[in-house]
Design a protein around this motif. Structure first.
Motif, PDB file in Angstrom:
ATOM      1  N   SER A   1      69.929  22.048   2.586  1.00  0.00           N
ATOM      2  CA  SER A   1      71.054  21.772   1.692  1.00  0.00           C
ATOM      3  C   SER A   1      71.866  23.032   1.394  1.00  0.00           C
TER       4      SER A   1
ATOM      5  N   GLN B   1      74.207   3.075  -4.082  1.00  0.00           N
ATOM      6  CA  GLN B   1      74.743   3.863  -2.966  1.00  0.00           C
ATOM      7  C   GLN B   1      73.793   4.968  -2.521  1.00  0.00           C
TER       8      GLN B   1
ATOM      9  N   GLU C   1      78.025  13.280   8.830  1.00  0.00           N
ATOM     10  CA  GLU C   1      76.918  13.009   7.926  1.00  0.00           C
ATOM     11  C   GLU C   1      75.639  13.365   8.657  1.00  0.00           C
TER      12      GLU C   1
ATOM     13  N   PHE D   1      69.607   5.774  -9.669  1.00  0.00           N
ATOM     14  CA  PHE D   1      70.502   6.624  -8.877  1.00  0.00           C
ATOM     15  C   PHE D   1      71.737   5.892  -8.366  1.00  0.00           C
TER      16      PHE D   1
ATOM     17  N   ILE E   1      66.784  14.177  -4.474  1.00  0.00           N
ATOM     18  CA  ILE E   1      68.206  14.149  -4.821  1.00  0.00           C
ATOM     19  C   ILE E   1      68.589  15.433  -5.566  1.00  0.00           C
ATOM     20  N   SER E   2      67.707  15.895  -6.445  1.00  0.00           N
ATOM     21  CA  SER E   2      68.050  17.100  -7.203  1.00  0.00           C
ATOM     22  C   SER E   2      68.061  18.331  -6.305  1.00  0.00           C
ATOM     23  N   ARG E   3      67.389  18.272  -5.166  1.00  0.00           N
ATOM     24  CA  ARG E   3      67.391  19.401  -4.239  1.00  0.00           C
ATOM     25  C   ARG E   3      68.528  19.342  -3.231  1.00  0.00           C
ATOM     26  N   GLY E   4      69.349  18.322  -3.301  1.00  0.00           N
ATOM     27  CA  GLY E   4      70.524  18.325  -2.435  1.00  0.00           C
ATOM     28  C   GLY E   4      70.707  17.092  -1.572  1.00  0.00           C
ATOM     29  N   ALA E   5      69.758  16.158  -1.594  1.00  0.00           N
ATOM     30  CA  ALA E   5      69.962  14.921  -0.840  1.00  0.00           C
ATOM     31  C   ALA E   5      70.950  14.040  -1.615  1.00  0.00           C
ATOM     32  N   ASP E   6      71.835  13.382  -0.884  1.00  0.00           N
ATOM     33  CA  ASP E   6      72.772  12.462  -1.529  1.00  0.00           C
ATOM     34  C   ASP E   6      72.203  11.062  -1.583  1.00  0.00           C
ATOM     35  N   LYS E   7      71.399  10.763  -0.560  1.00  0.00           N
ATOM     36  CA  LYS E   7      70.799   9.438  -0.483  1.00  0.00           C
ATOM     37  C   LYS E   7      69.358   9.632  -0.029  1.00  0.00           C
TER      38      LYS E   7
ATOM     39  N   MET F   1      77.890  18.495   3.928  1.00  0.00           N
ATOM     40  CA  MET F   1      78.194  17.131   4.358  1.00  0.00           C
ATOM     41  C   MET F   1      77.139  16.237   3.737  1.00  0.00           C
ATOM     42  N   PRO F   2      77.368  14.938   3.779  1.00  0.00           N
ATOM     43  CA  PRO F   2      76.399  14.036   3.156  1.00  0.00           C
ATOM     44  C   PRO F   2      75.045  14.090   3.853  1.00  0.00           C
ATOM     45  N   LEU F   3      74.019  14.109   3.044  1.00  0.00           N
ATOM     46  CA  LEU F   3      72.670  14.248   3.571  1.00  0.00           C
ATOM     47  C   LEU F   3      71.793  13.118   3.051  1.00  0.00           C
TER      48      LEU F   3
END
Lengths: 262, 207
Positions: free
Chosen positions: A81, A134, A46, A131, A104-110, A86-88
């Motif tokens: 991204s 989590q 991560e 969102f 988040i829309s650009r690729g962040a998960d959290k 992997m989780p970002l």
């Protein structure tokens, strides 16, 4: 069963990757994208990226790097991204649900909230409602006072809040946080190991995962962090200054009897 | 070409990037028209159940999805929230109706006391039924999960993958052309990219 995680934390300041000491000294390490490519090849668990810029100024040395638009952290997120499978987790200077959505829309998960969470606690709840819990990581910076008590500081370690870290963590969970990223201001950059009492207190006060950070100087420190109650162990500097830092960290955790993803 | 549904909930950029890295043509569809030409449809998702359904509905996706996927048999892949929304009802922040394509309820993950929720991190998924989605991955693989809710299908026969977090829960499902994973293949390095590649490889070639 769920494996414990080992996470590199990357700090971004005015468009460049930096290392940090005591939250106040920052040395430039270089290109913010190349490190991510390396970590992706290593298949790390991560990644956490935090923009610690205090203003919108950008460093002129960005011309040395082959990525355009480095003065815009969102352009960096775009580039990150594209190479990051992997989780970002993305943090720094997020003050509204719109800013969370953008990331988040650009690729962040959290996303992580730190100062804004203390100043506007309702932001945690709003983010969790839109969102999911989590996706909301509350980042807590603790400073240990001379008398041994600890206090949460915000604004990059400059402003005291009156909160005890475990109380604030409990409150953040109640408000909807899904994870706690726990940093220690006086351990930052020292390599002396995690503040284990802090980790134990916050882990005991919450039932959400706690990511320990600040102070790792040897891989064995990761094992201490997990044993103190962390669900994941993060570090910044050691990833930049040691060879094969993922393998080394994983090997130390496995040797400590901790279930990890090899 | 595949279409990734943009309903304001997704980490869709990551999903798009993953397909791009695999050399698979993908578009982000911000309205129902974008689904018509696609050989397959992906419903990603980071977010809460109620908001997800509301956004799908407001953007006019539901009717088109029913037509393309349920009636027309177009291959569908749901990811994380995209799996949960397949259920009949969800209980995140109140009760909400789901798509109901895979009858079942979406409940909070209830685990033994010592374990923390959300379930965040890498965990092994055991493949309990053969599925083309998992070709080449053996009997189990570690994927990245990040969620607090799980789908409990009425018919356990739809479950293709199971994950153990103190209790076993649904990690992946399939009903005919509709499949979904609770984990994030786009965030699960090589094993995850293999799942996306397997799914795309089974799409009709003419499109």
């Amino acid at each position: 069963m769920l494996k414990k995680r080992l996470i590199p934390l990357l700090l971004l300041q005015n468009g460049l990757l930096v290392r940090s000491e005591s939250f106040s000294i920052h040395q430039v390490l270089g290109n913010p994208i190349h490190e991510v490519e390396r970590f992706n090849q290593w298949s790390v668990d991560e990644l956490i990226y935090i923009d610690i810029s205090q203003d919108d100024a950008c460093d002129l040395r960005r011309d040395d790097h082959k990525i355009r638009g480095l003065n815009d952290p969102l352009a960096i997120l775009d580039a990150v991204s594209r190479t990051c499978f992997m989780p970002l987790t993305w943090g720094g200077r997020i003050r509204s649900v719109a800013e969370m959505r953008e990331r988040i829309s650009r690729g962040a998960d959290k996303i992580t909230l730190n100062s804004a969470a203390v100043k506007t606690p309702d932001l945690i709840t709003q983010g969790a409602q839109v969102f999911g819990s989590q996706a909301i990581v509350v980042s807590i910076d603790s400073r240990r006072h001379a008398d041994g008590t600890r206090e949460v500081f915000i604004d990059g370690g400059r402003t005291a809040t009156g909160w005890k870290p475990d109380d604030w963590a409990r409150e953040a969970q109640r408000l909807g946080a899904g994870e706690i990223l726990l940093q220690s201001i006086e351990r930052d950059g020292t390599g002396e190991g995690y503040d284990l009492e802090l980790i134990a207190a916050v882990a005991a006060a919450t039932s959400i995962p706690v990511i320990a950070c600040s102070g790792v100087g040897r891989y064995e420190h990761y094992v201490d962090g997990i044993r103190a109650g962390a669900s994941a162990v993060a570090a910044a500097n050691i990833w930049h200054f040691k060879e094969l830092s993922d393998r080394g960290g994983k090997r130390a955790l496995a040797k400590g009897g901790i279930d990890i993803r090899l | 070409m595949i279409a990734i549904i943009d309903y304001g909930m997704g980490n869709l950029r990551s999903v798009f990037n993953a397909f791009q890295a695999l050399g698979i043509e993908a578009v982000i569809a911000d309205g129902p028209a974008g689904l018509r030409e696609a050989a397959g449809v992906v419903l990603p998702g980071v977010g809460a159940f109620g908001d997800g359904m509301r956004n799908l509905c407001e953007r006019g996706f539901i009717e088109e999805l029913e037509k393309q996927v349920v009636a027309g048999g177009k291959p569908f892949l749901g990811l994380c929230l995209g799996l949960q929304l397949l259920g009949t009802r969800g209980f995140e922040h109140g009760e909400n109706a789901g798509l109901g394509w895979i009858p079942g309820v979406v409940n909070r993950l209830v685990v033994p006391d010592a374990l923390r929720v959300p379930h965040i991190g890498w965990n092994d998924t055991r493949f309990v039924k053969p599925d083309a989605l998992f070709d080449g991955l053996g009997a189990a693989a570690a994927f990245y999960f990040v969620h607090s809710f799980v789908l409990v299908p009425d018919d356990p026969a739809v479950i293709t993958g199971v994950c153990d977090y103190g209790v076993d829960f649904t990690a992946s499902v399939r009903r005919d052309n509709i499949c979904a994973t609770q984990f994030h293949p786009e965030k699960s390095h090589k094993a995850g990219l293999a799942v996306l590649r397997n799914w795309a490889a089974a799409l009709p070639k003419s499109c």
